[in-house]
Scaffold this motif. Structure first.
Motif, short mmCIF file in Angstrom:
data_model
loop_
_atom_site.label_atom_id
_atom_site.label_comp_id
_atom_site.label_asym_id
_atom_site.label_seq_id
_atom_site.Cartn_x
_atom_site.Cartn_y
_atom_site.Cartn_z
N ILE A 24 22.99 72.25 88.55
CA ILE A 24 22.32 73.28 87.75
C ILE A 24 23.37 74.34 87.47
N LYS A 25 23.70 74.53 86.20
CA LYS A 25 24.79 75.43 85.83
C LYS A 25 24.37 76.89 85.95
N MET A 26 25.36 77.77 86.12
CA MET A 26 25.09 79.19 86.28
C MET A 26 24.32 79.76 85.08
N ILE A 27 24.66 79.32 83.88
CA ILE A 27 23.98 79.85 82.69
C ILE A 27 22.49 79.49 82.72
N GLU A 28 22.17 78.32 83.28
CA GLU A 28 20.76 77.93 83.41
C GLU A 28 20.05 78.85 84.39
N VAL A 29 20.74 79.21 85.47
CA VAL A 29 20.15 80.11 86.46
C VAL A 29 19.94 81.50 85.86
N ILE A 30 20.94 81.98 85.11
CA ILE A 30 20.83 83.29 84.47
C ILE A 30 19.66 83.30 83.49
N ASN A 31 19.55 82.26 82.67
CA ASN A 31 18.47 82.18 81.69
C ASN A 31 17.11 82.12 82.37
N LYS A 32 17.05 81.40 83.48
CA LYS A 32 15.77 81.30 84.21
C LYS A 32 15.35 82.66 84.74
N PHE A 70 11.98 78.38 101.22
CA PHE A 70 12.80 78.75 100.07
C PHE A 70 13.98 79.62 100.52
N GLU A 71 15.04 79.59 99.72
CA GLU A 71 16.26 80.34 100.04
C GLU A 71 16.60 81.30 98.90
N ILE A 72 17.27 82.39 99.24
CA ILE A 72 17.66 83.38 98.24
C ILE A 72 19.05 83.03 97.71
N HIS A 73 19.13 82.84 96.41
CA HIS A 73 20.40 82.51 95.77
C HIS A 73 20.98 83.73 95.07
N HIS A 74 22.28 83.95 95.23
CA HIS A 74 23.00 85.01 94.52
C HIS A 74 23.48 84.45 93.18
N ILE A 75 22.93 84.93 92.10
CA ILE A 75 23.15 84.33 90.79
C ILE A 75 24.63 84.35 90.39
N ASP A 76 25.32 85.47 90.64
CA ASP A 76 26.73 85.55 90.25
C ASP A 76 27.65 84.97 91.33
N GLU A 77 27.05 84.38 92.37
CA GLU A 77 27.77 83.75 93.48
C GLU A 77 28.60 84.75 94.29
N ASP A 78 28.27 86.03 94.17
CA ASP A 78 28.91 87.08 94.97
C ASP A 78 27.94 87.46 96.09
N PRO A 79 28.19 87.01 97.32
CA PRO A 79 27.24 87.25 98.42
C PRO A 79 27.09 88.71 98.81
N SER A 80 27.95 89.58 98.26
CA SER A 80 27.83 91.01 98.57
C SER A 80 26.98 91.75 97.54
N ASN A 81 26.65 91.08 96.44
CA ASN A 81 25.85 91.69 95.37
C ASN A 81 24.38 91.39 95.62
N ASN A 82 23.71 92.31 96.30
CA ASN A 82 22.32 92.10 96.69
C ASN A 82 21.33 92.85 95.81
N LEU A 83 21.74 93.19 94.60
CA LEU A 83 20.79 93.76 93.65
C LEU A 83 19.74 92.70 93.33
N ILE A 84 18.48 93.11 93.23
CA ILE A 84 17.41 92.14 93.03
C ILE A 84 17.57 91.39 91.71
N ALA A 85 18.24 92.03 90.74
CA ALA A 85 18.49 91.37 89.46
C ALA A 85 19.47 90.21 89.61
N ASN A 86 20.18 90.17 90.75
CA ASN A 86 21.16 89.11 91.01
C ASN A 86 20.63 88.07 91.98
N LEU A 87 19.36 88.18 92.36
CA LEU A 87 18.79 87.28 93.36
C LEU A 87 17.67 86.44 92.76
#
Length: 255
Positions: free
Chosen positions: A71-79, A38-55
């Motif tokens: 898979i759209k960003m809003i789907e990722v945020i909702n998930k 598995f890979e860690i995805h940055h939800i807001d697509e900002d690779p410098s934002n490593n807050l766990i709420a963004n991963l």
């Protein structure tokens, strides 16, 4: 895509472990359990934002789908929000079997794996334990189960309460056919006060006990439980008469 420079995730192993627990070791967008890749995805697509709420931890295939916008960003945020709600509100503790009233016993050193070993009822009776971590009373309202039969020829922590946690009720659920699922809306709902642990039983039955008879009948079971506040919680897969889920060609999970 952000042009910000990627920064190393501090304490990456610890963060990865927390993210794996958050998704219960199953890709949140498909049924893959190959967590090692598995890979860690940055939800807001900002690779410098490593807050766990963004991963969010996802399988490589779904990570690619997110990158391609399948898979759209809003789907990722909702998930992510749904996963956080599950963790905060209901915590899965353990599953075991009622060995006094059925033929099944746990397999040594294999988590959530059970085998039929005596002449009692071959219909397995599972004890599921959870804790209501929310700040209000909730109701258990539904049970979802899916079955995968394995081909022939191949081979949890205690509830933190000082008293004995006894099952509140036993639900009987008919075992679906291979690859099929059943969703039972409960007529007798469990009311769980806030902050309390609770245990209930599920007896899985079929037209004949022969369906469970070893050594050839081997199954992987997938359970999901629904609550009145609009969310479901999956529990780790359960193995019957097998020590591993070795059928990787056809995989049936919860959708």
């Amino acid at each position: 895509m952000s042009n910000k420079r990627r920064k190393s995730i501090p304490q990456k192993s610890k963060v990865r472990a927390e993210l794996q627990k958050e998704i219960q070791s199953v890709c949140p967008f498909c049924d893959s359990e190959d967590v090692g890749h598995f890979e860690i995805h940055h939800i807001d697509e900002d690779p410098s934002n490593n807050l766990i709420a963004n991963l969010l931890l996802v399988c490589p295939s779904c990570h690619s789908r997110i990158t391609k916008k399948d898979i759209k960003m809003i789907e990722v945020i909702n998930k992510k929000e749904t996963l956080l709600e599950k963790i905060e509100k209901v915590e899965f503790i353990s599953v075991n079997v009622d060995s006094d009233n059925c033929s099944w016993l746990p397999m040594e050193s294999i988590p959530n794996a059970f085998e039929a070993v005596n002449l009692k009822s071959l219909f397995p009776i599972f004890n599921f334990s959870f804790i209501n971590q929310s700040n209000k009373t909730i109701l258990l309202t539904s049970i979802f189960v899916k079955t995968k039969k394995l081909p022939i020829g191949l081979s949890g922590p205690n509830v933190p309460l000082p008293n004995i946690l006894r099952p509140l009720i036993k639900y009987k659920v008919k075992m679906p056919n291979d690859g099929k699922s059943t969703n039972v809306v409960l007529l007798e709902e469990i009311e769980i006060p806030r902050g309390r642990a609770f245990k209930f039983q599920v007896e899985l039955y079929s037209e004949s006990m022969e369906k469970f008879k070893p050594p050839f009948n081997k199954y992987v079971l997938f359970f999901e439980f629904g609550f009145n506040n609009g969310f479901q919680i999956k529990v780790p897969k359960i193995l019957l008469n097998t020590q591993e889920d070795y059928d990787e060609l056809v995989y049936y999970g919860l959708g």
